[in-house]
Design a protein around this motif. Sequence first.
Motif, PDB file in Angstrom:
ATOM      1  N   LEU A 151      -8.055  78.655  32.769  1.00 44.01           N
ATOM      2  CA  LEU A 151      -8.996  77.925  33.610  1.00 44.01           C
ATOM      3  C   LEU A 151      -8.780  76.419  33.590  1.00 44.01           C
ATOM      4  O   LEU A 151      -9.439  75.693  34.330  1.00 44.01           O
ATOM      5  N   GLN A 152      -7.868  75.958  32.764  1.00 44.72           N
ATOM      6  CA  GLN A 152      -7.604  74.530  32.631  1.00 44.72           C
ATOM      7  C   GLN A 152      -7.081  73.963  33.947  1.00 44.72           C
ATOM      8  O   GLN A 152      -6.231  74.551  34.612  1.00 44.72           O
ATOM      9  N   THR A 153      -7.594  72.813  34.350  1.00 44.06           N
ATOM     10  CA  THR A 153      -7.189  72.195  35.612  1.00 44.06           C
ATOM     11  C   THR A 153      -6.312  70.963  35.427  1.00 44.06           C
ATOM     12  O   THR A 153      -5.739  70.471  36.404  1.00 44.06           O
ATOM     13  N   ASP A 154      -6.212  70.446  34.235  1.00 41.31           N
ATOM     14  CA  ASP A 154      -5.378  69.272  33.996  1.00 41.31           C
ATOM     15  C   ASP A 154      -3.901  69.674  33.991  1.00 41.31           C
ATOM     16  O   ASP A 154      -3.537  70.746  33.527  1.00 41.31           O
ATOM     17  N   VAL A 155      -3.070  68.780  34.521  1.00 41.52           N
ATOM     18  CA  VAL A 155      -1.630  68.991  34.509  1.00 41.52           C
ATOM     19  C   VAL A 155      -1.005  67.788  33.817  1.00 41.52           C
ATOM     20  O   VAL A 155      -1.274  66.644  34.194  1.00 41.52           O
ATOM     21  N   LEU A 192       4.003  67.789  36.018  1.00 47.95           N
ATOM     22  CA  LEU A 192       3.822  67.541  37.447  1.00 47.95           C
ATOM     23  C   LEU A 192       5.108  66.994  38.065  1.00 47.95           C
ATOM     24  O   LEU A 192       5.534  67.435  39.132  1.00 47.95           O
ATOM     25  N   ASP A 193       5.754  66.050  37.375  1.00 48.09           N
ATOM     26  CA  ASP A 193       6.995  65.466  37.888  1.00 48.09           C
ATOM     27  C   ASP A 193       8.115  66.502  37.971  1.00 48.09           C
ATOM     28  O   ASP A 193       8.879  66.529  38.934  1.00 48.09           O
TER      29      ASP A 193
END
Length: 150
Positions: A13-17, A22-23
């Motif tokens: 459920l974690q939304t942080d990347v 991300l790169d």
Amino acid sequence: MNSYTKILVLRSLQTDVAPKMLDITLLVYRLLIASAMITVHGAKKIINFQDEILHIPDPLGIGGYVSTSIAIFSNVACTVFIALGLFTRPFALGALSVPIIGLLVVHVSDPWPVKDSPLMYSIAFLVIFILGPGRYSLDSLIHKKLLNNN
């Protein structure tokens, strides 16, 4: 719920990347979208240029030769720049132009299975335009170089 299950649920459920993830994701995404566009759509237009002139839609009324040339520029040249991450956002708009016109003009009355490909490519290039190329790109190198010279 045991602690292992709780950790799995929380991670899913974690939304942080993480910025590095991300790169890397943007790099892989750019490369995959560009290679798909070039191999599936661009290469056949170059190889069969004369046939494409006769069969490619001309929704803007500019002629088959010009429409095919624009499609090749969009499907090949723009996507090569996107893959390199060089002037990514402007070339994402160029790459977006053909599928979005295909979706909104050429295939507007067609059933969804026909609209699927231009819709997916439109979304893909719109995402690249919005998010940019990420750190692993020539844009990033140029940007750092320009910042360091000031």
